[in-house]
Design a protein around this motif. Structure first.
Motif, PDB file in Angstrom:
ATOM      1  N   ARG A  97       0.849  -1.185   0.000  1.00 55.48           N
ATOM      2  CA  ARG A  97       0.000   0.000   0.000  1.00 55.48           C
ATOM      3  C   ARG A  97       0.888   1.239   0.000  1.00 55.48           C
ATOM      4  O   ARG A  97       1.955   1.240   0.595  1.00 55.48           O
ATOM      5  N   TRP A 120       1.258   4.815   1.458  1.00 50.18           N
ATOM      6  CA  TRP A 120       0.777   5.641   2.554  1.00 50.18           C
ATOM      7  C   TRP A 120       0.557   7.056   2.049  1.00 50.18           C
ATOM      8  O   TRP A 120       1.000   7.446   0.980  1.00 50.18           O
ATOM      9  N   GLN A 121      -0.091   7.887   2.838  1.00 52.25           N
ATOM     10  CA  GLN A 121      -0.404   9.262   2.438  1.00 52.25           C
ATOM     11  C   GLN A 121       0.840  10.082   2.129  1.00 52.25           C
ATOM     12  O   GLN A 121       0.803  10.990   1.316  1.00 52.25           O
ATOM     13  N   ASP A 122       1.964   9.763   2.781  1.00 50.92           N
ATOM     14  CA  ASP A 122       3.192  10.534   2.553  1.00 50.92           C
ATOM     15  C   ASP A 122       3.949  10.079   1.311  1.00 50.92           C
ATOM     16  O   ASP A 122       5.019  10.595   1.008  1.00 50.92           O
ATOM     17  N   TYR A 168       5.153   6.964   0.625  1.00 44.01           N
ATOM     18  CA  TYR A 168       6.025   5.800   0.793  1.00 44.01           C
ATOM     19  C   TYR A 168       5.248   4.506   0.567  1.00 44.01           C
ATOM     20  O   TYR A 168       4.102   4.375   1.005  1.00 44.01           O
ATOM     21  N   PHE A 226       4.537   0.747   1.438  1.00 45.23           N
ATOM     22  CA  PHE A 226       4.695  -0.157   2.584  1.00 45.23           C
ATOM     23  C   PHE A 226       4.269  -1.557   2.188  1.00 45.23           C
ATOM     24  O   PHE A 226       3.371  -1.743   1.370  1.00 45.23           O
ATOM     25  N   TRP A 283       3.617  -3.901   9.194  1.00 43.73           N
ATOM     26  CA  TRP A 283       3.918  -3.143   7.981  1.00 43.73           C
ATOM     27  C   TRP A 283       5.336  -2.608   8.048  1.00 43.73           C
ATOM     28  O   TRP A 283       5.783  -2.156   9.097  1.00 43.73           O
TER      29      TRP A 283
END
Length: 136
Positions: A45, A47-49, A51, A53, A60
């Motif tokens: 997935r 992430w919002q930033d 990156y 994962f 994670w």
């Protein structure tokens, strides 16, 4: 319905019971049923930033850190894995570097910016503090 709801789509349940999706959703809400949201090992997935994962058996982990540890062992304490070119989507060993947090701070601090940009950042900070002081 309570047995199938976590793993089946509302459309599948509606078709099996001869109901609408909306009625299945409403019934599930009344019964306080929730969909299963379990990630499987290996699932990835963003992430919002930005990156990437990856799900492991222990939880994670950032994909770039997993790649680094696979080839170089664990990241030393007080160190971070960074992207040499700054591109978080280019997860290749050649693009990764292990640096200390102190070095990271010196690389990304305001001191290294051009003088005009430093002044803009400091002025914005002063303005923000002034605004916040007036609201409190």
């Amino acid at each position: 319905m309570s047995i199938n709801y976590p793993t089946m789509s509302n459309l599948e349940i509606a078709a099996a019971l001869g109901r609408t999706e909306r009625s299945i959703f409403a019934c599930a809400r009344r019964l306080k049923l929730v969909k299963a949201r379990f990630a499987t090992t290996g699932e990835e997935r963003v992430w919002q930033d930005g990156y990437l994962f990856r799900k492991t058996e222990s939880g994670w982990i950032a994909a770039h850190i997993a790649l680094w540890e696979q080839h170089n062992g664990p990241v030393p304490q007080s160190h971070v894995i960074m992207f040499k070119d700054g591109d978080k989507t280019r997860i290749e060993l050649e693009n990764l570097a292990c640096i200390s947090r102190a070095e990271q701070l010196t690389r990304y601090t305001v001191v290294n910016l051009p003088e005009a940009l430093k002044q803009v950042i400091w002025l914005k900070g002063a303005l923000t503090r002034k605004i916040n002081a007036n609201h409190n």
